[in-house]
Scaffold this motif. Sequence first.
Motif, mmCIF file in Angstrom:
data_model
loop_
_atom_site.group_PDB
_atom_site.id
_atom_site.type_symbol
_atom_site.label_atom_id
_atom_site.label_comp_id
_atom_site.label_asym_id
_atom_site.label_seq_id
_atom_site.Cartn_x
_atom_site.Cartn_y
_atom_site.Cartn_z
ATOM 1 N N LEU A 20 0.932 -1.293 -0.084
ATOM 2 C CA LEU A 20 0.022 0.062 -0.084
ATOM 3 C C LEU A 20 1.020 1.262 -0.060
ATOM 4 O O LEU A 20 0.572 2.347 -0.842
ATOM 5 C CB LEU A 20 -0.846 -0.118 1.094
ATOM 6 N N LYS A 21 2.000 1.303 0.810
ATOM 7 C CA LYS A 21 3.074 2.213 0.782
ATOM 8 C C LYS A 21 3.519 2.650 -0.647
ATOM 9 O O LYS A 21 3.577 3.822 -1.173
ATOM 10 C CB LYS A 21 4.007 1.959 1.746
ATOM 11 N N HIS A 22 3.814 1.669 -1.263
ATOM 12 C CA HIS A 22 4.369 1.741 -2.677
ATOM 13 C C HIS A 22 3.322 2.288 -3.442
ATOM 14 O O HIS A 22 3.796 3.316 -4.264
ATOM 15 C CB HIS A 22 4.904 0.345 -3.089
ATOM 16 N N LEU A 23 2.043 1.975 -3.324
ATOM 17 C CA LEU A 23 1.068 2.322 -4.439
ATOM 18 C C LEU A 23 0.734 3.903 -4.229
ATOM 19 O O LEU A 23 0.493 4.394 -5.066
ATOM 20 C CB LEU A 23 -0.327 1.632 -4.115
ATOM 21 N N LEU A 24 0.765 4.127 -2.845
ATOM 22 C CA LEU A 24 0.475 5.536 -2.434
ATOM 23 C C LEU A 24 1.607 6.490 -2.732
ATOM 24 O O LEU A 24 1.235 7.776 -3.033
ATOM 25 C CB LEU A 24 0.161 5.594 -0.960
ATOM 26 N N PRO A 79 -9.093 12.060 11.671
ATOM 27 C CA PRO A 79 -8.481 11.612 10.634
ATOM 28 C C PRO A 79 -9.594 11.215 9.707
ATOM 29 O O PRO A 79 -10.659 10.652 10.280
ATOM 30 C CB PRO A 79 -7.319 10.798 10.658
ATOM 31 N N LEU A 80 -9.632 11.204 8.336
ATOM 32 C CA LEU A 80 -10.375 10.522 7.429
ATOM 33 C C LEU A 80 -10.127 9.091 7.659
ATOM 34 O O LEU A 80 -8.936 8.797 7.563
ATOM 35 C CB LEU A 80 -10.323 10.922 5.999
ATOM 36 N N ILE A 81 -11.147 8.123 7.571
ATOM 37 C CA ILE A 81 -10.785 6.684 7.715
ATOM 38 C C ILE A 81 -11.192 5.934 6.552
ATOM 39 O O ILE A 81 -12.214 5.985 6.059
ATOM 40 C CB ILE A 81 -11.762 5.986 9.032
ATOM 41 N N ILE A 82 -10.150 4.958 6.009
ATOM 42 C CA ILE A 82 -10.569 4.278 5.055
ATOM 43 C C ILE A 82 -10.153 3.073 5.333
ATOM 44 O O ILE A 82 -8.843 2.500 5.648
ATOM 45 C CB ILE A 82 -9.508 4.868 3.810
ATOM 46 N N PHE A 83 -11.042 1.860 5.383
ATOM 47 C CA PHE A 83 -11.009 0.464 5.570
ATOM 48 C C PHE A 83 -10.062 -0.182 4.468
ATOM 49 O O PHE A 83 -10.549 -0.010 3.025
ATOM 50 C CB PHE A 83 -11.992 -0.214 6.030
ATOM 51 N N ALA A 84 -8.910 -0.809 4.444
ATOM 52 C CA ALA A 84 -8.292 -1.668 3.423
ATOM 53 C C ALA A 84 -8.054 -2.984 4.164
ATOM 54 O O ALA A 84 -7.486 -3.290 4.830
ATOM 55 C CB ALA A 84 -7.033 -0.883 3.187
ATOM 56 N N THR A 85 -9.057 -3.976 3.460
ATOM 57 C CA THR A 85 -9.209 -5.290 3.978
ATOM 58 C C THR A 85 -9.349 -6.325 3.040
ATOM 59 O O THR A 85 -9.742 -6.034 1.869
ATOM 60 C CB THR A 85 -10.084 -5.313 5.081
ATOM 61 N N ALA A 86 -9.327 -7.534 3.289
ATOM 62 C CA ALA A 86 -9.440 -8.717 2.216
ATOM 63 C C ALA A 86 -10.743 -9.241 2.644
ATOM 64 O O ALA A 86 -11.295 -10.146 1.966
ATOM 65 C CB ALA A 86 -8.598 -9.720 2.576
ATOM 66 N N TYR A 87 -11.809 -8.528 3.483
ATOM 67 C CA TYR A 87 -13.224 -8.995 4.022
ATOM 68 C C TYR A 87 -14.280 -8.163 3.453
ATOM 69 O O TYR A 87 -14.415 -7.085 4.161
ATOM 70 C CB TYR A 87 -12.928 -9.382 5.631
ATOM 71 N N TYR A 102 -13.796 2.018 1.523
ATOM 72 C CA TYR A 102 -13.534 0.704 1.768
ATOM 73 C C TYR A 102 -13.126 -0.155 0.679
ATOM 74 O O TYR A 102 -13.721 -0.431 -0.278
ATOM 75 C CB TYR A 102 -15.044 0.150 1.995
ATOM 76 N N LEU A 103 -11.527 -0.193 0.689
ATOM 77 C CA LEU A 103 -10.822 -0.971 -0.343
ATOM 78 C C LEU A 103 -10.739 -2.469 -0.066
ATOM 79 O O LEU A 103 -10.445 -2.850 1.176
ATOM 80 C CB LEU A 103 -9.737 -0.277 -0.398
ATOM 81 N N LEU A 104 -10.678 -3.108 -1.124
ATOM 82 C CA LEU A 104 -10.532 -4.336 -1.022
ATOM 83 C C LEU A 104 -9.222 -4.963 -1.544
ATOM 84 O O LEU A 104 -8.587 -4.651 -2.437
ATOM 85 C CB LEU A 104 -11.648 -5.395 -1.569
ATOM 86 N N LYS A 105 -8.542 -5.808 -0.730
ATOM 87 C CA LYS A 105 -7.212 -6.452 -1.019
ATOM 88 C C LYS A 105 -7.580 -7.583 -2.018
ATOM 89 O O LYS A 105 -8.448 -8.487 -2.014
ATOM 90 C CB LYS A 105 -6.488 -6.973 0.010
ATOM 91 N N PRO A 106 -6.792 -7.762 -3.028
ATOM 92 C CA PRO A 106 -5.540 -7.098 -3.604
ATOM 93 C C PRO A 106 -6.197 -5.899 -4.065
ATOM 94 O O PRO A 106 -7.265 -5.821 -4.695
ATOM 95 C CB PRO A 106 -5.061 -8.055 -4.644
ATOM 96 N N TYR A 107 -5.345 -4.686 -3.772
ATOM 97 C CA TYR A 107 -5.682 -3.391 -4.273
ATOM 98 C C TYR A 107 -6.017 -3.236 -5.770
ATOM 99 O O TYR A 107 -4.931 -3.723 -6.653
ATOM 100 C CB TYR A 107 -4.808 -2.248 -3.779
ATOM 101 N N ASP A 108 -6.972 -2.373 -6.120
ATOM 102 C CA ASP A 108 -7.002 -2.067 -7.500
ATOM 103 C C ASP A 108 -6.709 -0.896 -7.766
ATOM 104 O O ASP A 108 -7.214 0.271 -6.850
ATOM 105 C CB ASP A 108 -8.613 -2.122 -7.729
#
Length: 243
Positions: A20-24, A79-87, A102-108
């Motif tokens: 995620l850090k790399h993508l951001l 802060p703004l909250i963004i959930f990043a999860t596989a669920y 609400y982002l799902l893994k693997p990230y798009d």
Amino acid sequence: MKKTIRILIADDERYSRDELKHLLEEFPAVQVVGEAESGEAAVMKAIQLQPDVVFLDVEMPKMNGMEAAKSLQELKKVPLIIFATAYPQFAAEAFRYEATDYLLKPYDEEQLEQTIRRVEKLIGSRKENDISKPSGKLAVEEDGEILYLEPKEILYIYRDEKVSRIITREGDHETKTPLKDLESRLLPFSFFRIHKSYLVNLDYVTRLIPWFNGAYQLEIEGREELLSVSRNYVKALRVRLEL
């Protein structure tokens, strides 16, 4: 010039944080200011770093993402909250905590870009709606009258059911103004939230006393009662007190 978006990543898996850090880092306006391996660590780092956005995994040890989101909503700077999860099944619950996305893994990558654009707009809107700094006195309504209190005379403020009680050197006052609103108006002064229901003037702190389970109590100049410091705020409080 666009404001730099300060981001904290909370995920118990190192690989997921790195990805995620790399993508951001592909977004010029984004700066990853910190990482956390648990919900508890995320809250602590949010207090210290004051990020604009926290990316939260849901399944984490000690304090999960939902519990962390609840605690983050109580901070001075929310802060703004963004959930990043596989669920995907937690999406409905996530938005109860005012999640921005609400982002799902693997990230798009395309979806992540849309999320960052949404964040930029929200932060820009926040900046436009910022109120000017308050005057030297705190105006509060009490029993239909407006009182003008000197912030330097206030020892602490706490929320008691539907009223905020303001404890000063000369006496006590109560107002229906929410604690969060009072906290916002007192930002230029030496006030610090030690608990979801307590705001303290650090100029009057005389002792920080270890209590139990990592919590502490505060001794306030001229008062007999001790105030409880939530574990979530202890480390940041010690920094503010330069301990």
